[in-house]
Design a protein around this motif. Structure first.
Motif, PDB file in Angstrom:
ATOM      1  N   HIS A   1       7.670   5.279  -1.591  1.00 38.80           N
ATOM      2  CA  HIS A   1       7.852   5.284  -3.043  1.00 38.80           C
ATOM      3  C   HIS A   1       6.565   4.889  -3.764  1.00 38.80           C
ATOM      4  CE1 HIS A   1      11.968   6.006  -2.246  1.00 38.80           C
ATOM      5  NE2 HIS A   1      12.358   4.744  -2.020  1.00 38.80           N
ATOM      6  N   SER A   2       5.769   4.063  -3.099  1.00 36.01           N
ATOM      7  CA  SER A   2       4.532   3.585  -3.735  1.00 36.01           C
ATOM      8  C   SER A   2       3.543   4.710  -4.018  1.00 36.01           C
ATOM      9  CB  SER A   2       3.867   2.513  -2.861  1.00 36.01           C
ATOM     10  OG  SER A   2       3.637   3.011  -1.547  1.00 36.01           O
TER      11      SER A   2
ATOM     12  N   GLY B   1       0.814  -1.207   0.000  1.00 37.40           N
ATOM     13  CA  GLY B   1       0.000   0.000   0.000  1.00 37.40           C
ATOM     14  C   GLY B   1       0.850   1.261   0.000  1.00 37.40           C
ATOM     15  N   ILE B   2       0.258   2.357   0.407  1.00 40.01           N
ATOM     16  CA  ILE B   2       0.936   3.657   0.434  1.00 40.01           C
ATOM     17  C   ILE B   2       0.941   4.174   1.861  1.00 40.01           C
ATOM     18  CG2 ILE B   2       0.450   4.297  -1.961  1.00 40.01           C
ATOM     19  CD1 ILE B   2      -1.964   5.845  -0.999  1.00 40.01           C
TER      20      ILE B   2
ATOM     21  N   THR C   1     -12.354  12.197  -1.294  1.00 39.53           N
ATOM     22  CA  THR C   1     -13.218  11.204  -0.653  1.00 39.53           C
ATOM     23  C   THR C   1     -12.642   9.797  -0.690  1.00 39.53           C
ATOM     24  OG1 THR C   1     -14.408  10.923  -2.748  1.00 39.53           O
ATOM     25  CG2 THR C   1     -15.279  12.554  -1.179  1.00 39.53           C
ATOM     26  N   ALA C   2     -11.524   9.590  -1.404  1.00 37.81           N
ATOM     27  CA  ALA C   2     -10.907   8.257  -1.449  1.00 37.81           C
ATOM     28  C   ALA C   2     -10.374   7.899  -0.076  1.00 37.81           C
ATOM     29  CB  ALA C   2      -9.782   8.235  -2.480  1.00 37.81           C
ATOM     30  N   GLU C   3     -10.249   6.570   0.171  1.00 38.29           N
ATOM     31  CA  GLU C   3      -9.867   6.105   1.511  1.00 38.29           C
ATOM     32  C   GLU C   3      -8.481   6.583   1.935  1.00 38.29           C
ATOM     33  OE1 GLU C   3     -10.275   1.886   1.500  1.00 38.29           O
ATOM     34  OE2 GLU C   3     -12.435   1.965   1.824  1.00 38.29           O
ATOM     35  N   GLY C   4      -7.668   7.008   0.987  1.00 34.60           N
ATOM     36  CA  GLY C   4      -6.357   7.542   1.335  1.00 34.60           C
ATOM     37  C   GLY C   4      -6.431   8.816   2.137  1.00 34.60           C
TER      38      GLY C   4
ATOM     39  N   PRO D   1      -1.306   9.184 -10.570  1.00 35.94           N
ATOM     40  CA  PRO D   1      -2.075  10.143  -9.770  1.00 35.94           C
ATOM     41  C   PRO D   1      -3.427   9.600  -9.349  1.00 35.94           C
ATOM     42  CG  PRO D   1      -2.402  10.634 -12.077  1.00 35.94           C
ATOM     43  CD  PRO D   1      -1.580   9.374 -12.013  1.00 35.94           C
ATOM     44  N   ASN D   2      -3.501   8.354  -8.926  1.00 35.36           N
ATOM     45  CA  ASN D   2      -4.823   7.830  -8.577  1.00 35.36           C
ATOM     46  C   ASN D   2      -5.386   8.546  -7.356  1.00 35.36           C
ATOM     47  OD1 ASN D   2      -3.718   6.689  -6.295  1.00 35.36           O
ATOM     48  ND2 ASN D   2      -4.205   4.583  -6.824  1.00 35.36           N
ATOM     49  N   ALA D   3      -6.648   8.363  -7.096  1.00 32.42           N
ATOM     50  CA  ALA D   3      -7.355   9.125  -6.061  1.00 32.42           C
ATOM     51  C   ALA D   3      -6.810   8.869  -4.668  1.00 32.42           C
ATOM     52  CB  ALA D   3      -8.851   8.797  -6.110  1.00 32.42           C
ATOM     53  N   ASP D   4      -6.422   7.611  -4.389  1.00 31.86           N
ATOM     54  CA  ASP D   4      -5.912   7.318  -3.055  1.00 31.86           C
ATOM     55  C   ASP D   4      -4.588   8.044  -2.796  1.00 31.86           C
ATOM     56  OD1 ASP D   4      -7.901   5.719  -1.913  1.00 31.86           O
ATOM     57  OD2 ASP D   4      -7.239   3.955  -3.054  1.00 31.86           O
TER      58      ASP D   4
END
Length: 407
Positions: free
Chosen positions: A330-331, A309-310, A383-386, A337-340
């Protein structure tokens, strides 16, 4: 016994009368008066008149010589006094101008073209040279001799011989004063142009500093703040004094340090993900509300990274306008550029911006800090879980509303 028929010789003796008795009056001898001739009288009178004329002429010459000397000496004294005032004023102006020229030379040397407007730097250099030339002329004017007061001699011939010299000395002193006045006017004009050029140079610092900071955006936050302080000090100068020289020397040093830090940071971030990392950092700065950010990149952050994960962390500090260090795995760059990834970066910037808004919530509470950072990311529309919801739960609406006021 013989008898003589001649009578006996009788000796007569004169007995003077006793003292006190009156002597017979003897008439005194009186020489007969001799009358002076007309010609003799005229000669005698003429001699006396000539002597009187000589004496009068000598007195007149002496008095005239003294009067002429006194007048000449008074003119000399007045001219010396006037020249002394001009000399003192020019000496002060020379000292002040010399200091300004020295400072200007130091600034021209220290202020590289990326610290100021290059045209302003050229103008300051040109006016500095003009002031230096005016200084040289002023020094020449000051070197011209000024007369000194003269004591009056005793003898008339000495007074007569000295008076023309005093007049010459007065004329020379007046010429020297005129030359000094002209030199001061030239120096004043040159210094005014120098001051104007310096003011223009000072005013050009903020724009140049902003451009230089932007070109070295990856430099460490503390060094960025040091550079900002130095630029502000240089821009705030209002005269060519010692403070200006120090300010620009400090600015030049801070700029060199800034550039060196930029090079070091970029070297640490080299690799195939460099461009993406810089893009992420730029995004974070764009939403940080002016808080200066440092970035570190690691394989695993907060126990997360790689295929797992990140992850990210952030510190916040309120001093010097606020600064923060954000550490990302690094992840984050690999997922970008995804939402998380974007939501996680916003969450970490939410921690960083606490430097500005720490009084809006219980910033001493770890739980409140996480709620704040999550709410701040949500207030930006992430709003992403990140955004932190997965790790810390959904924040209260009240916290989201408060966080939305911090930008």
């Amino acid at each position: 016994m013989r008898w003589s028929t001649r009578s006996p010789k009788v000796q007569k003796v004169y007995n003077p009368p006793p003292l006190g008795d009156s002597l017979p009056a003897v008439p005194a001898y009186i020489a007969p008066r001799r009358r002076m001739s007309r010609r003799a009288r005229i000669g005698w009178i003429a001699g006396v008149a000539a002597a009187l004329l000589v004496i009068a002429a000598a007195v007149f010459v002496h008095v005239s010589a003294n009067t002429a000397f006194d007048d000449a000496a008074a003119r000399l004294d007045g001219t010396i006094a006037d020249a002394a005032e001009v000399e003192a004023a020019l000496s002060d102006a020379v000292a002040e101008s010399a200091d300004a020229v020295a400072v200007a030379e130091d600034i021209v040397t220290a202020a590289a073209d990326d610290l100021v407007d290059p045209a302003a730097r050229v103008a300051l250099g040109a006016t500095t040279a003009e002031s230096a030339n005016a200084l040289a002329l002023a020094d020449e004017a000051l070197a011209a001799p000024i007369g000194t007061p003269e004591d009056k001699p005793v003898w008339t011939w000495e007074i007569l011989g000295l008076t023309p010299e005093i007049d010459d000395r007065t004329a020379d002193t007046a010429d020297a004063a005129t030359a000094m006045t002209a030199a001061q006017e030239s120096l004043s004009a040159a210094d005014e142009a120098l001051s104007d050029a310096a003011t223009a140079l000072f005013a050009s610092v903020p724009a140049a500093a902003d451009a230089l900071e932007a070109a070295n955006i990856s430099a460490q936050a503390v060094l960025v703040l040091d550079f900002r302080d130095a630029a502000e000090a240089a821009a705030g100068q209002d005269r060519l004094g010692s403070g200006a020289a120090v300010a620009f020397s400090t600015l030049a040093t801070a700029a060199q340090t800034l550039k060196a830090s930029q090079a070091t940071e970029l070297a640490e971030k080299q690799g195939p993900l460099l461009a993406t990392r810089l893009e992420i950092e730029e995004y974070a700065r764009s939403i940080a509300g002016g808080v200066v950010l440092d970035f570190d990149w690691q394989q695993t952050v907060a126990g997360t990274g790689g295929s797992q994960g990140i992850g990210g962390t952030a510190t916040w500090n309120t001093i010097r306008g606020g600064f923060s260090t954000i550490t990302l795995s690094h992840s984050v760059a690999e997922w970008w550029p995804n939402a998380d990834s974007r939501a996680l970066v916003a969450h970490e910037v939410g921690h960083s911006i606490t430097s500005k808004c720490w009084e809006k919530f219980d910033s001493e509470s770890q739980a409140a800090n996480e709620e704040w950072a999550t709410a701040w990311a949500i207030s930006l529309g992430h709003t992403a879980e990140g955004n932190g919801v997965q790790a810390y739960g959904y924040p209260s609406q009240e916290m989201i509303e408060i966080a939305s006021t911090c930008r």
